[in-house]
Design an enzyme around this catalytic site. Structure first.
Site, short mmCIF file in Angstrom:
data_model
loop_
_atom_site.label_atom_id
_atom_site.label_comp_id
_atom_site.label_asym_id
_atom_site.label_seq_id
_atom_site.Cartn_x
_atom_site.Cartn_y
_atom_site.Cartn_z
N ASP A 120 43.89 32.83 44.59
CA ASP A 120 44.00 31.98 45.82
C ASP A 120 42.65 32.12 46.67
O ASP A 120 42.05 33.26 46.62
CB ASP A 120 45.05 32.30 46.61
CG ASP A 120 45.38 33.77 46.71
OD1 ASP A 120 45.16 34.55 46.16
OD2 ASP A 120 45.93 33.98 48.04
N GLU A 128 47.32 36.44 47.34
CA GLU A 128 46.88 37.72 47.72
C GLU A 128 46.37 37.58 49.22
O GLU A 128 46.63 38.59 49.74
CB GLU A 128 45.57 38.11 46.73
CG GLU A 128 45.12 39.52 47.02
CD GLU A 128 44.14 39.70 48.10
OE1 GLU A 128 44.12 40.80 48.68
OE2 GLU A 128 43.53 38.83 48.75
N GLU A 129 46.21 36.43 49.53
CA GLU A 129 45.56 36.23 50.88
C GLU A 129 46.74 35.92 52.00
O GLU A 129 46.24 35.59 53.06
CB GLU A 129 44.66 34.89 50.73
CG GLU A 129 43.29 35.27 50.11
CD GLU A 129 42.27 36.31 50.44
OE1 GLU A 129 42.49 37.03 51.43
OE2 GLU A 129 41.14 36.49 49.74
#
Lengths: 351, 351
Positions: A71, A124-125
């Site tokens: 991502d 992950e963000e």
């Protein structure tokens, strides 16, 4: 655009950049990655949501993990990608489709002197609860077992080892309420908090050396809140303090330190994550450092490497791209760094 | 229940208590008071909203004001009133229908050695913008001109002279934002605020003696607010400080003091009201103190007496009832204090 693993790493990065994969919208990219990995006979592939895991099963004495996230942060007028003067620009070029491209190139390589687990994960963000690596570690920790792990987050081609832990506490300073016209009848909690703030300002953070790396702790008030009304001496002032602790301290030790530092006050832990020791004394790590010849730095912030440490797997960050460019509109990855990183890892993994 | 000014002061207080007059609902009480005052040929009566002003016009060399407010805080199961063991209980008995009853009894007296202005106003217990005395002072300051004024707020039969001023400022402490994992790159504004809080805690407030009365200033943080996010070194911390200043300082002097105290920081005045000098050296005040023989105390809080001071009229609080009982469910006024206060003022005003 279909992914073609026979492309050079720069062209492959460009392909990946141009497949949009903002957090929570990683599906199309995960589908395409799963498809090309399943075409490789030397890998066994599993899919969990938008996380894809591909493993060699060569029965070699060591296993390493190479991991990266699909991502990106939201679009910011920075697609499609383009190359200019040796820099590949575009959303996610730096964080971290360059790293993902290298992982895919290594997955296609086919011959290894270590067993390898390739992990490509989603989300992950965004908030930690969505993190695909975290979910995988919880659901299938067996898939992450290894002697060493490399997270290919941008680190400018240096090795960032370990990471510091983080803990947040609420410290409550009490007082006694009174009308501000007769303030001497009360005890001003905000004034009392001044002593703690001064103690924080004067605190010398630890800088322990671990595996040859100098960490740097931090102890900071990140919020302060107090007050009842404009004419009332406040009877409570609450500090929120963030302690970033070196990985030689456990969460329990960090909490004990904070309770002693704020002795006499109510301390409530609201948030905590352990650090990760660099683990550079492991054979696989030593071989990797020898292969890269890169500078090794401590990682001050908390990163997903700690998820491996929790599983007993030493882990480092190592990847192309300047971390300071991550999340910026003008992010890019130097094409030479893509080639260099790929080369280093190939040398290390190749039979 | 109609008001009868020939009743004794205790019975008259009971009548007033039983005419509900919560703030913004003073109409029926103001109507009835206006009616009975207009029946007195020695008074000229004017009405402004729910504020009633009645004046003698005897051409005497001195004029004094007696003032009180009609309104009470909201009902709290404390009506109707009743008398028990020498105490008159009921909503507003203490704050301040006992004082209003005395004013009405004095208005009915008919013979004076000083001209008298009787002021009964609305909306004292709510936001200052609604205050009937404030509105009158703005619209018709001529009606409040006098040599001396007595606000008949509960003061337990003592004289409270002058009042302290109040000023609120916002003090902004700047810093530099940084990620808390690399806190040493930033400047923590909350930590910096600790110095100011310590300075506030160590500050010795002035206690000046004015007209024989010892005032007591106060300098207090009443709010503190800072913080950006749980992992960010904050770049701003804002203190709200309330300065209660003795009446020998003007608002301008109070502001200058604060700007010097917080030198180097941005200081914004958000709120200010001047103090009021006790003015006990005026002949009318001296005669009043001699007549009462009561203890004289400084008033630390801000009160409506300052509205008179702004008009150049020395003013004191003097009335029946314990101020600590004001706004309480069980408020009462001692019947003996009603009689005593009425007697003292009669002696002072009677020709």
């Amino acid at each position: 655009m279909p992914i073609n693993l026979s492309l050079d790493v720069v062209s492959l990065t460009m392909t990946l950049v141009n497949i949009e994969s903002v957090s929570h919208q990683e599906g199309p990219l995960a589908d395409e990655v799963e498809r090309v990995l399943r075409e490789l006979p030397h890998l066994s592939v599993e899919r969990f949501g938008n996380t894809v895991v591909a493993r060699t099963e060569l029965g070699l004495p060591e296993r390493v993990v190479l991991a990266g996230h699909f991502d990106t942060v939201p679009l910011n007028g920075n697609l499609p990608g383009y190359v200019e003067m040796g820099k590949l620009f575009g959303l996610g070029a730096c964080d971290m489709k360059g790293g993902v491209a290298i992982i895919l190139r290594l997955a296609a390589m086919g011959s290894y002197d270590r067993d390898v687990t390739f992990v490509l994960y989603d989300a992950e963000e965004v908030a930690a609860e969505h993190n695909g690596l975290g979910k995988l570690a919880e659901a299938r920790p067996d898939l992450l077992r290894a002697d060493f792990a490399i997270l290919m987050e941008p680190s400018d081609g240096a090795v960032e080892a370990g990471c510091q832990g983080t803990m947040r506490v609420r410290v409550t300073v009490p007082g006694e309420r009174a009308h501000s016209a007769r303030s001497w009848v009360g005890v001003n909690a905000i004034h009392r908090a001044g002593e703690l703030l001064r103690k924080l300002a004067e605190h010398e953070p630890r800088q322990p050396v671990i595996d040859g790396l100098t960490y740097h702790e931090g102890l900071n008030a990140v919020f302060v809140e107090g007050g009842v009304a404009g004419n009332v001496i406040p009877d409570s002032c609450v500090l929120t303090v963030n302690y970033r602790f070196a990985p030689d301290r456990s969460e329990a030790e960090a909490e004990a330190f904070l309770r002693e530092f704020f002795a006499g006050y109510a301390v409530e832990v609201t948030d905590s994550a352990p650090g990760a020791l660099p683990g550079l004394d492991q054979p696989a790590a030593k071989a990797f450092l020898a292969a890269t010849g890169a500078a090794v730095r401590p990682k001050f912030g908390w990163t997903d490497v700690a998820r491996f440490t929790v599983l007993g797997v030493p882990a480092v960050n190592y990847g192309p791209g300047d971390p300071l460019l991550a999340h910026k509109q003008e992010e890019y990855v130097p094409t030479a760094q893509l080639t260099e990183c790929e080369h280093v890892l190939k040398e290390w993994l190749q039979a």
